[in-house]
Design a protein around this motif. Structure first.
Motif, short mmCIF file in Angstrom:
data_model
loop_
_atom_site.label_atom_id
_atom_site.label_comp_id
_atom_site.label_asym_id
_atom_site.label_seq_id
_atom_site.Cartn_x
_atom_site.Cartn_y
_atom_site.Cartn_z
N UNK A 1 -21.64 0.63 -9.90
CA UNK A 1 -20.87 -0.62 -10.00
C UNK A 1 -20.38 -1.06 -8.62
N UNK A 29 -17.99 -6.44 -4.18
CA UNK A 29 -17.51 -7.78 -4.50
C UNK A 29 -16.30 -8.02 -3.61
N UNK A 168 -11.84 2.27 -15.41
CA UNK A 168 -13.08 2.90 -15.86
C UNK A 168 -13.98 1.94 -16.64
N UNK A 169 -13.38 1.14 -17.53
CA UNK A 169 -14.18 0.28 -18.39
C UNK A 169 -14.47 -1.08 -17.76
N UNK A 170 -13.63 -1.50 -16.82
CA UNK A 170 -13.77 -2.85 -16.28
C UNK A 170 -13.24 -3.89 -17.26
N UNK A 171 -12.42 -3.48 -18.19
CA UNK A 171 -11.84 -4.41 -19.17
C UNK A 171 -10.32 -4.34 -19.07
N UNK A 172 -9.68 -5.51 -19.01
CA UNK A 172 -8.27 -5.52 -18.69
C UNK A 172 -7.38 -6.02 -19.83
N UNK A 176 -9.82 -7.81 -25.06
CA UNK A 176 -11.07 -7.23 -24.57
C UNK A 176 -11.18 -5.76 -24.93
N UNK A 180 -13.90 -3.70 -27.33
CA UNK A 180 -14.55 -2.47 -26.88
C UNK A 180 -14.35 -1.35 -27.89
N UNK B 124 -14.00 -13.14 -30.19
CA UNK B 124 -13.31 -13.03 -28.91
C UNK B 124 -13.40 -14.36 -28.16
N UNK B 183 -8.83 -13.14 -16.44
CA UNK B 183 -9.11 -11.77 -16.89
C UNK B 183 -9.97 -11.75 -18.15
N UNK B 184 -9.67 -12.66 -19.08
CA UNK B 184 -10.42 -12.64 -20.34
C UNK B 184 -11.87 -13.04 -20.11
N UNK B 186 -13.54 -12.42 -17.38
CA UNK B 186 -14.16 -11.23 -16.80
C UNK B 186 -14.47 -10.19 -17.88
N UNK B 187 -13.51 -10.01 -18.80
CA UNK B 187 -13.70 -9.04 -19.88
C UNK B 187 -14.91 -9.41 -20.74
N UNK B 188 -15.00 -10.70 -21.07
CA UNK B 188 -16.10 -11.16 -21.91
C UNK B 188 -17.43 -10.84 -21.23
N UNK B 190 -18.04 -8.57 -18.91
CA UNK B 190 -18.22 -7.12 -18.85
C UNK B 190 -18.65 -6.54 -20.19
N UNK B 191 -18.04 -7.02 -21.27
CA UNK B 191 -18.38 -6.50 -22.60
C UNK B 191 -19.84 -6.81 -22.90
N UNK B 194 -22.07 -4.64 -20.42
CA UNK B 194 -22.04 -3.18 -20.55
C UNK B 194 -22.12 -2.66 -21.97
N UNK B 195 -21.57 -3.40 -22.92
CA UNK B 195 -21.39 -2.79 -24.25
C UNK B 195 -22.01 -3.58 -25.40
#
Lengths: 193, 245
Positions: A1, A29, A168-172, A176, A180, B124, B183-184, B186-188, B190-191, B194-195
């Protein structure tokens, strides 16, 4: 990453130069900032791997005190003119002179950049059992205090677990983290509101 | 032109788009549309009655994240900045949000079976969409009118009563909301990266992701303009008004 790196530096020439040198060494980044206040606000809520900061920015006392009090997992490199006294020297991983020659500068940066990623330092991006527990509670909508009470740990510990989970997850955000948790079968979908 | 290039009054407008196509919606926001021929930025701005210097600063700051002439930008009339921000809001409401919504729906519709997990992502997004719309509406209802009222007050004799009557705007909540909006997003991203569960359509999912990257870049720039230019301008006016009482 990709690593999250901030360059806090008023000079455009320096900003560009530092960023070019970084991109020769690692994938990153990069975020640019001109003022210490901006940096302080950002560090309060965002996980960052490494910060380059120009000592000129440390001249404002109020913001400088705030900066030194900040609890962040980031590592810091301060850029100085030669023979400059740096306050709170131990806050910084490295002090680099603007006039440093290549043969000194590059190995030093390679060393810091090579092991500055928060993930590398933690060895593993997999959540620990305890972190999974905390994550479940967050996803179920509990506040930090409620989680502390339910897991018999201090609120401070909950907050530190949450910081690690996020890096670790990159989720804040809570929503979110909830998505996950459901996607990874940590909690059943019908348990969330 | 490269990443470091700076757009100048005599750059060709067509070259600006060729250099960075992400600038297209930004240029549109000024009311400027394609078909420039060989006209320069200065000529096009004159034709559309756009302030050349403001246009250049917005475009250059958007193009190069390490370039942000804050002192110069803080000198622009507040009304000009607010007008640009309002147009950006319209762009999010009329274009970015509906398009993203459509891409999410297409992705869900392509799911053959066991779509619970994909639906989580759709949920979401729809909550996010609602929050962003509320945030935009709240800025238009409280923040911008407050800024404009203060600017007008500077023209007349200041009165404590008048200032107090507008003093319900909270700086703290404002930057917290911005933080949340970014932030949301970015989360979206990333999810999804990655997932995401495996039963999705690749093309549709990539389309959604491309769109989210563009959206995020635009939001960040928008936020930067508000937090670094407009808010300090606002504090300056407040301080001047208080001193003159």
């Amino acid at each position: 990453m990709a690593q999250h790196i901030i360059i806090a530096e008023p000079s455009y020439l320096m900003k560009r130069g530092i960023s070019a040198v970084i991109s020769d060494i690692v994938q990153a980044e990069v975020i640019f900032m001109d003022e210490l206040q901006e940096l302080n606000n950002y560090l309060e809520t965002n996980p960052v791997d490494l910060v380059f900061i120009d000592e000129q920015l440390l001249s404002n006392k109020t913001q400088r005190d705030l900066f030194f009090q900040l609890q962040s997992e980031a590592r810091y490199i301060v850029l100085t003119n030669d023979r400059q006294e740096i306050p709170a020297r131990k806050k910084f991983t490295e002090v680099i002179s603007r006039n440093a020659p290549k043969e000194k500068l590059i190995p030093l940066l390679e060393k810091v950049l090579g092991d500055s990623s928060v993930e590398n330092r933690k060895k593993s991006a997999i959540l620990s059992e305890r972190e999974n527990e905390v994550l479940k509670q967050v996803a179920l909508g509990y506040t930090n205090q409620q989680i502390a009470d339910r897991l018999f740990i201090s609120k401070h510990t909950v907050i530190s677990h949450r910081k690690n989970i996020t890096s670790k997850l990159g989720i804040k955000t809570v929503s979110g983290l909830t998505v996950y948790a459901v996607l990874n079968n940590l909690i059943p979908k019908d348990q969330i509101e | 032109m490269s990443q470091q290039s700076i757009v100048s009054p005599d750059s060709k407008m067509a070259d600006v788009i060729l250099m960075n196509y992400l600038l297209l919606p930004v240029i549109n926001r000024f009311g400027i549309r394609l078909g420039f021929g060989d006209q320069t930025v200065e000529q096009v701005c004159a034709q559309y009655d756009v302030n050349l210097s403001f246009f250049l600063d917005i475009i250059n700051a958007y193009h190069d994240e390490s370039y942000f002439p804050r002192e110069k930008m803080r000198g622009y009339p507040v009304d000009m900045i607010v007008d640009y921000l309002l147009k950006t809001h319209d762009f999010y409401r009329q274009k970015m949000l509906p398009e993203t919504q459509q891409l999410v729906e297409d992705l869900i519709a392509s799911c053959p079976s066991e779509c619970d997990n994909l639906n989580m992502i759709a949920d979401f997004f729809s909550i996010y969409k609602q929050e962003l719309e509320n945030h935009l509406a709240s800025e238009e209802k409280h923040f911008f009118p407050y800024v404009q009222a203060l600017t007008k007050m500077e023209e007349g004799p200041p009165s404590l009563e008048k200032i107090r009557s507008y003093y319900d705007f909270s700086y703290d909540n404002h930057s917290e909301e911005h933080d949340n909006v970014i932030s949301k997003m970015l989360d979206l991203k990333n999810i999804i990266i990655k997932y995401l569960p495996p039963n999705y359509n690749t093309t549709l999912c990539n389309n959604l992701l491309y769109w989210l990257f563009i959206f995020e870049k635009d939001l960040k720039d928008h936020e930067r303009l508000e937090d670094i230019i407009l808010l300090p301008a606002l504090r300056n006016i407040e301080n001047r008004l208080m001193q003159n009482l």
